[in-house]
Scaffold this motif. Structure first.
Motif, PDB file in Angstrom:
ATOM      1  N   VAL A 177      33.320  49.384  28.507  1.00 48.05           N
ATOM      2  CA  VAL A 177      33.397  48.752  27.030  1.00 48.05           C
ATOM      3  C   VAL A 177      34.138  47.514  26.946  1.00 48.05           C
ATOM      4  O   VAL A 177      34.130  46.998  25.961  1.00 48.05           O
ATOM      5  N   THR A 178      34.818  47.096  27.935  1.00 46.44           N
ATOM      6  CA  THR A 178      35.574  45.905  27.991  1.00 46.44           C
ATOM      7  C   THR A 178      35.729  45.348  29.217  1.00 46.44           C
ATOM      8  O   THR A 178      35.209  46.004  30.347  1.00 46.44           O
ATOM      9  N   ASP A 179      36.287  44.022  29.204  1.00 40.46           N
ATOM     10  CA  ASP A 179      36.690  43.498  30.529  1.00 40.46           C
ATOM     11  C   ASP A 179      37.793  44.141  31.097  1.00 40.46           C
ATOM     12  O   ASP A 179      39.021  44.150  30.506  1.00 40.46           O
ATOM     13  N   VAL A 180      37.450  44.478  32.636  1.00 41.09           N
ATOM     14  CA  VAL A 180      38.601  45.079  33.311  1.00 41.09           C
ATOM     15  C   VAL A 180      38.817  44.322  34.775  1.00 41.09           C
ATOM     16  O   VAL A 180      37.952  44.010  35.368  1.00 41.09           O
ATOM     17  N   GLY A 181      39.809  43.853  34.946  1.00 34.52           N
ATOM     18  CA  GLY A 181      40.237  43.159  36.178  1.00 34.52           C
ATOM     19  C   GLY A 181      41.143  43.859  37.154  1.00 34.52           C
ATOM     20  O   GLY A 181      42.429  44.067  36.437  1.00 34.52           O
ATOM     21  N   ILE A 182      41.026  44.037  38.287  1.00 29.67           N
ATOM     22  CA  ILE A 182      41.690  44.672  39.195  1.00 29.67           C
ATOM     23  C   ILE A 182      42.005  43.964  40.501  1.00 29.67           C
ATOM     24  O   ILE A 182      41.186  43.379  40.999  1.00 29.67           O
ATOM     25  N   SER A 183      43.391  43.718  40.586  1.00 28.11           N
ATOM     26  CA  SER A 183      43.617  42.957  42.057  1.00 28.11           C
ATOM     27  C   SER A 183      44.810  43.893  42.741  1.00 28.11           C
ATOM     28  O   SER A 183      45.759  44.702  42.116  1.00 28.11           O
ATOM     29  N   VAL A 184      44.385  43.957  43.996  1.00 30.97           N
ATOM     30  CA  VAL A 184      45.521  44.828  44.829  1.00 30.97           C
ATOM     31  C   VAL A 184      46.430  43.541  45.624  1.00 30.97           C
ATOM     32  O   VAL A 184      45.761  42.628  46.130  1.00 30.97           O
ATOM     33  N   SER A 185      47.621  43.823  45.928  1.00 30.68           N
ATOM     34  CA  SER A 185      48.582  42.857  46.639  1.00 30.68           C
ATOM     35  C   SER A 185      48.811  43.232  47.990  1.00 30.68           C
ATOM     36  O   SER A 185      49.043  44.224  48.337  1.00 30.68           O
ATOM     37  N   VAL A 186      48.288  42.447  48.880  1.00 30.02           N
ATOM     38  CA  VAL A 186      48.287  42.615  50.287  1.00 30.02           C
ATOM     39  C   VAL A 186      48.461  41.127  51.027  1.00 30.02           C
ATOM     40  O   VAL A 186      47.391  40.349  51.146  1.00 30.02           O
ATOM     41  N   ILE A 219      33.788  48.606  40.300  1.00 29.49           N
ATOM     42  CA  ILE A 219      34.771  47.847  40.019  1.00 29.49           C
ATOM     43  C   ILE A 219      35.187  46.889  40.848  1.00 29.49           C
ATOM     44  O   ILE A 219      35.661  47.115  42.102  1.00 29.49           O
ATOM     45  N   GLY A 220      34.737  45.696  40.740  1.00 29.49           N
ATOM     46  CA  GLY A 220      35.136  44.361  41.583  1.00 29.49           C
ATOM     47  C   GLY A 220      36.353  44.299  41.675  1.00 29.49           C
ATOM     48  O   GLY A 220      37.392  44.161  40.496  1.00 29.49           O
ATOM     49  N   CYS A 221      36.920  44.014  42.928  1.00 29.01           N
ATOM     50  CA  CYS A 221      38.636  44.024  43.066  1.00 29.01           C
ATOM     51  C   CYS A 221      38.810  42.954  43.882  1.00 29.01           C
ATOM     52  O   CYS A 221      38.297  42.551  45.038  1.00 29.01           O
ATOM     53  N   GLY A 222      39.771  41.881  43.465  1.00 30.35           N
ATOM     54  CA  GLY A 222      40.099  40.965  44.317  1.00 30.35           C
ATOM     55  C   GLY A 222      41.554  41.277  45.013  1.00 30.35           C
ATOM     56  O   GLY A 222      42.098  42.328  44.704  1.00 30.35           O
ATOM     57  N   VAL A 223      41.837  40.443  45.759  1.00 28.24           N
ATOM     58  CA  VAL A 223      43.254  40.493  46.543  1.00 28.24           C
ATOM     59  C   VAL A 223      44.038  39.491  46.161  1.00 28.24           C
ATOM     60  O   VAL A 223      43.644  38.428  46.501  1.00 28.24           O
ATOM     61  N   LEU A 224      45.059  39.599  45.815  1.00 26.56           N
ATOM     62  CA  LEU A 224      46.234  38.613  45.650  1.00 26.56           C
ATOM     63  C   LEU A 224      47.098  38.746  47.133  1.00 26.56           C
ATOM     64  O   LEU A 224      47.750  39.749  47.666  1.00 26.56           O
ATOM     65  N   MET A 225      46.863  37.880  47.916  1.00 28.29           N
ATOM     66  CA  MET A 225      47.326  37.743  49.279  1.00 28.29           C
ATOM     67  C   MET A 225      48.967  36.972  49.286  1.00 28.29           C
ATOM     68  O   MET A 225      49.216  35.804  49.399  1.00 28.29           O
ATOM     69  N   ALA A 226      49.608  37.960  48.757  1.00 32.07           N
ATOM     70  CA  ALA A 226      50.891  37.673  48.457  1.00 32.07           C
ATOM     71  C   ALA A 226      52.142  38.620  48.822  1.00 32.07           C
ATOM     72  O   ALA A 226      51.802  39.958  48.727  1.00 32.07           O
ATOM     73  N   PRO A 227      53.199  38.284  49.395  1.00 28.74           N
ATOM     74  CA  PRO A 227      53.361  36.657  49.493  1.00 28.74           C
ATOM     75  C   PRO A 227      53.091  36.293  51.143  1.00 28.74           C
ATOM     76  O   PRO A 227      53.184  37.272  52.004  1.00 28.74           O
ATOM     77  N   VAL A 228      52.640  35.262  51.046  1.00 28.44           N
ATOM     78  CA  VAL A 228      52.777  34.799  52.636  1.00 28.44           C
ATOM     79  C   VAL A 228      54.262  34.199  52.954  1.00 28.44           C
ATOM     80  O   VAL A 228      54.657  33.354  52.238  1.00 28.44           O
ATOM     81  N   ILE A 229      54.734  34.786  54.088  1.00 29.58           N
ATOM     82  CA  ILE A 229      56.089  34.586  54.139  1.00 29.58           C
ATOM     83  C   ILE A 229      56.364  33.576  55.379  1.00 29.58           C
ATOM     84  O   ILE A 229      55.896  33.935  56.426  1.00 29.58           O
ATOM     85  N   PRO A 230      57.059  32.656  54.958  1.00 31.62           N
ATOM     86  CA  PRO A 230      56.994  31.341  56.161  1.00 31.62           C
ATOM     87  C   PRO A 230      57.672  31.879  57.252  1.00 31.62           C
ATOM     88  O   PRO A 230      58.679  32.542  57.393  1.00 31.62           O
ATOM     89  N   PHE A 231      57.048  31.468  58.564  1.00 25.79           N
ATOM     90  CA  PHE A 231      57.693  31.828  59.755  1.00 25.79           C
ATOM     91  C   PHE A 231      57.429  33.393  60.090  1.00 25.79           C
ATOM     92  O   PHE A 231      57.570  33.848  61.492  1.00 25.79           O
ATOM     93  N   LEU A 232      57.104  34.136  59.359  1.00 26.07           N
ATOM     94  CA  LEU A 232      57.040  35.476  59.681  1.00 26.07           C
ATOM     95  C   LEU A 232      55.428  36.199  59.511  1.00 26.07           C
ATOM     96  O   LEU A 232      55.108  37.062  60.109  1.00 26.07           O
ATOM     97  N   SER A 233      54.598  35.505  58.657  1.00 24.93           N
ATOM     98  CA  SER A 233      53.277  35.987  58.289  1.00 24.93           C
ATOM     99  C   SER A 233      52.399  34.804  58.116  1.00 24.93           C
ATOM    100  O   SER A 233      51.241  35.127  57.898  1.00 24.93           O
TER     101      SER A 233
END
Length: 345
Positions: A177-186, A219-233
């Motif tokens: 019935v409406t616009d639904v956006g889902i993102s998972v943080s990895v 349900i299309g789901c995006g990924v927020l690739m966050a955070p990218v950690i300097p010198f560790l990931s």
């Protein structure tokens, strides 16, 4: 705490009354393994739809945040500073002193029904996670999602929590019935790094199972690739492993976000870094010498690498048959005690 004089017995109010009702602060602890050492401050909010500060760069104007503080205990969490506005500790206190707006569903339903509300997009999970561990006990999100569904109000959710699958039926109904956006943080898939920087979260592979399951239900789901950690990931091999895993989950998009260290989070993260990776302290001091954000050249490099990898692994636009989506924003960084509350009578 700043709300201590908001009880009935105090006989007067302060500015905090705009956030919480003057008769509604209850403190609880639960002697169960999953909540041992955690204190819940139950409040009755007067308003639950928050206006994002005008200076924000976020592509949305309104948020709903049923919780403050987060048991995910991510050492880098930018929202730690918000606890100081309630005279709560931004370190361990942020991880263990959780504010719960117990009347959030009914307040939201009332505000959505107001003729003054124009049905604008509402973002959730952009401050602290609405599917953190506390949600398993308080169950605020089913009522919130039900209200949004019933009013056909567009919304998006950003989460690290697998508990969102409990509400899968509601999400499917709302998407009809409406616009639904889902993102998972990895942000990464390194298990050792996950255990030390995100100790209260589900493992990265479990979060990617959420992405897969949502996709299987349209349900299309995006990924927020966050955070990218300097010198560790941020090593090329680590970025490749993360993007490859994200692609395998069926994610519709991947958006990299480099670690940023605002006041409150910066002190806590740097203390952790000094204990766990002391050889990196000077490198961080140089990289973040100009402020909360890594230099533009570094951010552009990470973004370019991730986008190139995403193209290699075939991560692209929403796949055919996925539900309607809206752009999932980055987390909000509040500038004051709480984003402006919208009170609708």
């Amino acid at each position: 705490m700043r709300w201590e004089n908001l009880t009935v017995e105090s006989g007067h109010e302060r500015a905090d009354a705009a956030l919480f009702g003057a008769d509604a602060v209850t403190t609880r602890t639960f002697d169960t393994p999953e909540f041992r050492g955690i204190t819940f401050h139950e409040v009755r909010a007067r308003s639950i739809i928050n206006r994002v500060p005008g200076a924000s760069r976020m592509p949305f104007e309104w948020t709903v945040n049923p919780y403050r503080g987060c048991t995910h205990a991510c050492v880098y969490c930018f929202a730690r500073k918000t606890h100081s506005y309630l005279d709560l500790d931004t370190g361990t206190g942020f991880d263990t002193q959780i504010v719960v707006k117990v009347n959030a569903p009914e307040v939201l339903r009332r505000q959505l029904a107001s003729p003054r509300w124009q049905g604008e997009h509402i973002a959730m999970g952009t401050n602290v996670d609405c599917y953190q561990r506390a949600e398993g006990r308080y169950r605020l999100m089913p009522g919130i999602l039900g209200a949004l569904r019933d009013h056909s109000n567009p919304f998006s959710i950003l989460t690290k929590g697998t508990l969102i699958l409990r509400d899968l039926d509601l999400l499917v109904q709302a998407s009809q019935v409406t616009d639904v956006g889902i993102s998972v943080s990895v942000g990464f898939v390194d298990p050792e790094l996950w255990r030390t920087v995100e100790p209260g979260t589900p493992a990265p592979e479990r979060r990617l199972e959420v992405v897969r399951t949502l996709g299987e239900h349209g349900i299309g789901c995006g990924v927020l690739m966050a955070p990218v950690i300097p010198f560790l990931s941020d090593h090329p091999a680590q970025l490749r492993a993360t993007v490859r895993a994200i692609a395998s989950s069926g994610a519709t998009s991947v958006t990299p976000l480099v670690l940023h260290l605002r006041p409150g989070a910066r002190e806590w993260f740097m203390a952790w870094l000094g204990r766990e990776h002391p050889h990196l302290v000077r490198r961080y001091e140089r990289l973040y010498a100009e402020g909360a954000y890594a230099p533009k050249w570094y951010q552009r490099r990470i973004t370019r690498q991730v986008h190139e990898l995403a193209e290699q692994y075939g991560i692209g636009p929403t796949r055919a048959g996925a539900s309607r989506r809206v752009r999932q924003p980055e987390p909000v960084e509040p500038e004051g005690p709480e984003p402006t509350q919208l009170t609708l009578i």
